[in-house]
Scaffold this motif. Structure first.
Motif, short mmCIF file in Angstrom:
data_model
loop_
_atom_site.label_atom_id
_atom_site.label_comp_id
_atom_site.label_asym_id
_atom_site.label_seq_id
_atom_site.Cartn_x
_atom_site.Cartn_y
_atom_site.Cartn_z
N GLN A 236 1.22 4.26 -2.84
CA GLN A 236 1.14 5.68 -2.50
C GLN A 236 2.35 6.45 -3.05
N TYR B 296 0.83 -1.20 0.00
CA TYR B 296 0.00 0.00 0.00
C TYR B 296 0.87 1.26 0.00
N THR C 205 1.85 6.80 -6.77
CA THR C 205 0.75 7.75 -7.06
C THR C 205 1.22 9.19 -6.86
N GLN C 206 1.93 9.44 -5.77
CA GLN C 206 2.39 10.80 -5.49
C GLN C 206 3.52 11.22 -6.43
N THR D 201 4.95 9.53 3.35
CA THR D 201 4.73 8.07 3.48
C THR D 201 5.53 7.45 4.62
#
Length: 251
Positions: free
Chosen positions: A41, A37, A44-45, A59
């Motif tokens: 992230q 996960y 995605t960022q 994160t």
């Protein structure tokens, strides 16, 4: 908030073959402490305009971990390795420790096809030979480059049907540089004890930009006060400066 999961690794034994194995979970990869996960992230960022430092802080992982996740995804995701556009563009840029990287771009859309860690001709040649077939390379029609002569050592052999286009920005830059070199050479010859030559020297030094000005933008009728000249038009100033030396005028 940072969240830690304590996972017990349960082991099983196959009664048929006698081999043992460890249970797996979709939460985390084997021998890894960062959850999938978190990796999602990070990816995605990374699609946003954010630095690695900011992503690491968000994160709760190290900057090195963020870089490793991005590098692993970069190695897996190569969407442009199976086709080439008809119009390519080659360029290079400086990155870590002053090294030069090579990139090739879709000249029509501006999309970066790939970035290579070295601009060495042998490295670039091997990359195209290993990634693209002769049929794919033969479909390239034009390649836009700067005035780097090293490109011409491999373009004719790799892209048989491609026409080479010199980027016009580099042509203009080369012309301006040559013009300035001529002006400086003549200007230095006038830098002596003679008063009249000193005046010419200062004029060439102060108004060098007017020699590079577009002819359509030169004023012929508007009178303005110019230091070292007085009340003149731009055309009159240029005419007088160019009369200082025949080589300068010819250039």
């Amino acid at each position: 908030m940072p969240t830690y999961l304590r996972i017990r690794k349960q082991r099983f034994m196959c009664k048929g073959c006698g081999k043992s194995f460890t249970a797996r979970t979709p939460i985390v990869e084997r021998n890894c402490f960062i959850s999938n996960y978190i990796k999602v992230q990070i990816l995605t960022q990374s699609g946003e305009t954010r630095s690695i430092k900011d992503i690491a802080k968000e994160t709760n992982v190290s900057e090195a971990s963020v870089q490793r996740v991005l590098t692993a995804e970069d190695e897996r995701y190569r969407p442009h390795y199976y086709s080439l556009p008809e119009n390519l563009s080659f360029d290079e840029f400086k990155y870590a420790s002053g090294r030069m990287a090579f990139e090739y771009i879709d000249a029509e859309t501006g999309d970066i096809m790939d970035i290579l860690p070295s601009k060495d001709s042998r490295f670039v040649t091997q990359h195209f030979l290993s990634r693209y077939s002769l049929k794919q390379r033969s479909e390239v029609k034009t390649i836009t480059i700067d005035m780097n002569a090293s490109y011409m050592s491999f373009i004719p052999t790799l892209f048989l049907n491609a026409h080479v286009i010199i980027d016009r920005c580099h042509i203009i830059q080369h012309i301006n540089r040559s013009m300035n070199n001529t002006r400086v050479t003549i200007m230095n010859q006038l830098n002596n004890s003679n008063g009249e030559d000193q005046k010419k020297y200062r004029r060439l030094k102060r108004y060098w930009k007017k020699l590079l000005k577009k002819e359509n933008n030169i004023t012929y009728t508007t009178y303005t006060f110019y230091r070292l000249f007085g009340q003149r038009t731009e055309a009159a100033i240029l005419s007088e400066i160019l009369d200082y030396d025949s080589t300068l005028k010819a250039t």
